[in-house]
Design a protein around this motif. Structure first.
Motif, PDB file in Angstrom:
ATOM      1  N   LYS A 143      24.259  32.134  -9.032  1.00 18.03           N
ATOM      2  CA  LYS A 143      23.312  31.076  -9.360  1.00 18.03           C
ATOM      3  C   LYS A 143      23.812  29.757  -8.780  1.00 18.03           C
ATOM      4  O   LYS A 143      23.136  29.105  -8.000  1.00 18.03           O
ATOM      5  N   ASN A 144      24.996  29.346  -9.169  1.00 18.51           N
ATOM      6  CA  ASN A 144      25.645  28.152  -8.621  1.00 18.51           C
ATOM      7  C   ASN A 144      27.103  28.503  -8.312  1.00 18.51           C
ATOM      8  O   ASN A 144      27.715  29.301  -9.023  1.00 18.51           O
ATOM      9  N   SER A 145      27.645  27.885  -7.271  1.00 18.16           N
ATOM     10  CA  SER A 145      29.033  28.185  -6.905  1.00 18.16           C
ATOM     11  C   SER A 145      29.761  26.904  -6.535  1.00 18.16           C
ATOM     12  O   SER A 145      29.206  26.039  -5.840  1.00 18.16           O
ATOM     13  N   TYR A 146      31.009  26.794  -7.019  1.00 21.04           N
ATOM     14  CA  TYR A 146      31.849  25.628  -6.765  1.00 21.04           C
ATOM     15  C   TYR A 146      33.210  26.141  -6.315  1.00 21.04           C
ATOM     16  O   TYR A 146      33.935  26.775  -7.093  1.00 21.04           O
ATOM     17  N   ILE A 147      33.573  25.838  -5.066  1.00 22.83           N
ATOM     18  CA  ILE A 147      34.770  26.413  -4.469  1.00 22.83           C
ATOM     19  C   ILE A 147      35.614  25.295  -3.871  1.00 22.83           C
ATOM     20  O   ILE A 147      35.096  24.430  -3.150  1.00 22.83           O
ATOM     21  N   GLY A 148      36.935  25.301  -4.131  1.00 24.50           N
ATOM     22  CA  GLY A 148      37.826  24.299  -3.545  1.00 24.50           C
ATOM     23  C   GLY A 148      39.213  24.844  -3.295  1.00 24.50           C
ATOM     24  O   GLY A 148      39.672  25.754  -3.986  1.00 24.50           O
ATOM     25  N   GLY A 149      39.883  24.286  -2.306  1.00 22.81           N
ATOM     26  CA  GLY A 149      41.241  24.736  -1.997  1.00 22.81           C
ATOM     27  C   GLY A 149      42.215  24.488  -3.135  1.00 22.81           C
ATOM     28  O   GLY A 149      43.103  25.295  -3.398  1.00 22.81           O
ATOM     29  N   ILE A 150      42.055  23.369  -3.832  1.00 23.25           N
ATOM     30  CA  ILE A 150      42.897  23.064  -4.997  1.00 23.25           C
ATOM     31  C   ILE A 150      42.172  23.434  -6.286  1.00 23.25           C
ATOM     32  O   ILE A 150      42.687  24.171  -7.123  1.00 23.25           O
ATOM     33  N   SER A 151      40.947  22.910  -6.468  1.00 18.81           N
ATOM     34  CA  SER A 151      40.185  23.163  -7.694  1.00 18.81           C
ATOM     35  C   SER A 151      38.709  23.350  -7.344  1.00 18.81           C
ATOM     36  O   SER A 151      38.183  22.677  -6.450  1.00 18.81           O
ATOM     37  N   GLY A 152      38.050  24.255  -8.076  1.00 21.68           N
ATOM     38  CA  GLY A 152      36.631  24.486  -7.834  1.00 21.68           C
ATOM     39  C   GLY A 152      35.782  23.295  -8.215  1.00 21.68           C
ATOM     40  O   GLY A 152      34.914  22.855  -7.452  1.00 21.68           O
ATOM     41  N   ILE A 188      43.700  13.029  -9.547  1.00 18.98           N
ATOM     42  CA  ILE A 188      44.307  14.010  -8.647  1.00 18.98           C
ATOM     43  C   ILE A 188      45.088  13.235  -7.594  1.00 18.98           C
ATOM     44  O   ILE A 188      44.538  12.346  -6.926  1.00 18.98           O
ATOM     45  N   LYS A 189      46.366  13.579  -7.415  1.00 20.70           N
ATOM     46  CA  LYS A 189      47.217  12.806  -6.508  1.00 20.70           C
ATOM     47  C   LYS A 189      48.190  13.719  -5.763  1.00 20.70           C
ATOM     48  O   LYS A 189      48.765  14.632  -6.345  1.00 20.70           O
ATOM     49  N   ASN A 190      48.340  13.462  -4.470  1.00 22.80           N
ATOM     50  CA  ASN A 190      49.303  14.180  -3.634  1.00 22.80           C
ATOM     51  C   ASN A 190      49.082  15.694  -3.696  1.00 22.80           C
ATOM     52  O   ASN A 190      49.929  16.455  -4.164  1.00 22.80           O
ATOM     53  N   VAL A 191      47.926  16.125  -3.202  1.00 25.62           N
ATOM     54  CA  VAL A 191      47.600  17.548  -3.201  1.00 25.62           C
ATOM     55  C   VAL A 191      47.326  18.002  -1.766  1.00 25.62           C
ATOM     56  O   VAL A 191      46.758  17.252  -0.961  1.00 25.62           O
ATOM     57  N   TYR A 192      47.719  19.245  -1.483  1.00 21.13           N
ATOM     58  CA  TYR A 192      47.666  19.747  -0.111  1.00 21.13           C
ATOM     59  C   TYR A 192      47.099  21.160  -0.100  1.00 21.13           C
ATOM     60  O   TYR A 192      47.587  22.034  -0.823  1.00 21.13           O
ATOM     61  N   ASN A 193      46.073  21.343   0.714  1.00 19.95           N
ATOM     62  CA  ASN A 193      45.520  22.685   0.880  1.00 19.95           C
ATOM     63  C   ASN A 193      45.702  23.144   2.322  1.00 19.95           C
ATOM     64  O   ASN A 193      45.243  22.491   3.259  1.00 19.95           O
ATOM     65  N   TYR A 194      46.370  24.316   2.474  1.00 21.97           N
ATOM     66  CA  TYR A 194      46.551  24.938   3.781  1.00 21.97           C
ATOM     67  C   TYR A 194      45.817  26.273   3.859  1.00 21.97           C
ATOM     68  O   TYR A 194      45.865  26.941   4.883  1.00 21.97           O
ATOM     69  N   GLY A 225      37.481  21.312   0.845  1.00 21.98           N
ATOM     70  CA  GLY A 225      38.856  21.685   1.167  1.00 21.98           C
ATOM     71  C   GLY A 225      39.834  21.382   0.045  1.00 21.98           C
ATOM     72  O   GLY A 225      40.793  22.113  -0.177  1.00 21.98           O
ATOM     73  N   ILE A 226      39.573  20.304  -0.704  1.00 22.92           N
ATOM     74  CA  ILE A 226      40.398  19.971  -1.868  1.00 22.92           C
ATOM     75  C   ILE A 226      39.699  20.393  -3.153  1.00 22.92           C
ATOM     76  O   ILE A 226      40.269  21.124  -3.968  1.00 22.92           O
ATOM     77  N   ILE A 285      28.955  20.905   1.540  1.00 24.83           N
ATOM     78  CA  ILE A 285      30.194  21.462   2.084  1.00 24.83           C
ATOM     79  C   ILE A 285      30.960  20.356   2.794  1.00 24.83           C
ATOM     80  O   ILE A 285      30.398  19.665   3.658  1.00 24.83           O
ATOM     81  N   GLY A 286      32.240  20.158   2.437  1.00 23.05           N
ATOM     82  CA  GLY A 286      33.027  19.086   3.047  1.00 23.05           C
ATOM     83  C   GLY A 286      34.481  19.440   3.220  1.00 23.05           C
ATOM     84  O   GLY A 286      35.015  20.300   2.508  1.00 23.05           O
ATOM     85  N   GLY A 287      35.128  18.778   4.151  1.00 20.60           N
ATOM     86  CA  GLY A 287      36.541  19.034   4.401  1.00 20.60           C
ATOM     87  C   GLY A 287      37.441  18.622   3.251  1.00 20.60           C
ATOM     88  O   GLY A 287      38.491  19.229   3.033  1.00 20.60           O
ATOM     89  N   ILE A 288      37.053  17.599   2.496  1.00 21.39           N
ATOM     90  CA  ILE A 288      37.822  17.147   1.326  1.00 21.39           C
ATOM     91  C   ILE A 288      37.081  17.493   0.038  1.00 21.39           C
ATOM     92  O   ILE A 288      37.599  18.210  -0.817  1.00 21.39           O
ATOM     93  N   ILE A 289      35.849  16.998  -0.115  1.00 21.20           N
ATOM     94  CA  ILE A 289      35.036  17.226  -1.316  1.00 21.20           C
ATOM     95  C   ILE A 289      33.667  17.749  -0.881  1.00 21.20           C
ATOM     96  O   ILE A 289      33.059  17.213   0.048  1.00 21.20           O
TER      97      ILE A 289
END
Length: 206
Positions: A108-117, A123-129, A145-146, A175-179
């Motif tokens: 129905k709805n989807s929320y996906i993130g490299g650090i948190s959905g 949120i500070k000093n976070v890195y997604n590879y 991405g974050i 859809i975004g590279g950060i948010i």
């Protein structure tokens, strides 16, 4: 098959005043299939470290490595490499190296993130590879991405080099590279000092 909200991670759900610090999770794997009856309620929240963090005091200095596989789901999906869903929790000095793969999902709805959905809180000093790959039939898809959807406070010094590849049949795609989506209902949201170096190829039809 589950009947309601499900939170999956090393810690499924943590609550008020919880603290997690100084953990390295290596070679982890989470694989979930959650197909329910039509019009079923509930959400699937998945993160390698924490599935759902509600008002946690602090999650700091943690690294996760591995893979999350989600397939054949038809409810709301909230997935992050480190934390699935978080609300009013302080996150800092976190690194995700895990891949996220979501396939054959009629959400129905989807929320996906490299650090948190999704989430609300500082949120500070976070890195997604870790790379993110999604194949969806969904009403709303939100991928970052974050963090997929961010609803307020401050995001400072976020870095993403993971590639985000999305194939979706969706009415609304963010859809975004950060948010993926910065919720405009929160006038206090601040984002600065963030860098995206990942590719964001997206193929969306409506």
């Amino acid at each position: 098959e589950f009947d309601s909200d499900v939170s999956i991670g090393l810690f499924g759900c943590i609550g008020k005043n919880a603290e997690i610090k100084n953990l390295y999770i290596k070679n982890s794997e989470i694989s979930v299939s959650d197909k329910r009856k039509e019009d079923s309620l509930g959400e699937l929240k998945v993160g390698i470290l924490v599935g759902s963090a509600m008002q946690a005091k602090e999650i700091k200095n943690c690294v996760v490595d591995g893979v999350i596989n989600i397939y054949r789901t038809n409810i709301n999906v909230i997935v992050g490499g480190i934390i699935g869903a978080q609300k009013s929790s302080e996150l800092s000095d976190l690194k995700n190296i895990a891949r996220i793969n979501i396939n054959e999902s009629d959400c129905k709805n989807s929320y996906i993130g490299g650090i948190s959905g999704n989430g609300f809180g500082n949120i500070k000093n976070v890195y997604n590879y870790g790379d993110i790959s999604c194949t969806f039939n969904t009403y709303i898809i939100t991928v970052g991405g974050i963090i997929g959807e961010y609803s307020g406070s401050e995001l400072v010094s976020g870095f993403n080099s993971g590639n985000i590849e999305t194939y979706a049949n969706s009415d609304i795609a963010k859809i975004g590279g950060i948010i993926g989506n910065l919720d405009r209902s929160s006038a206090l949201s601040k984002v600065y000092g963030c860098i995206n170096m990942g590719n964001v190829p997206s193929y969306v039809t409506t």
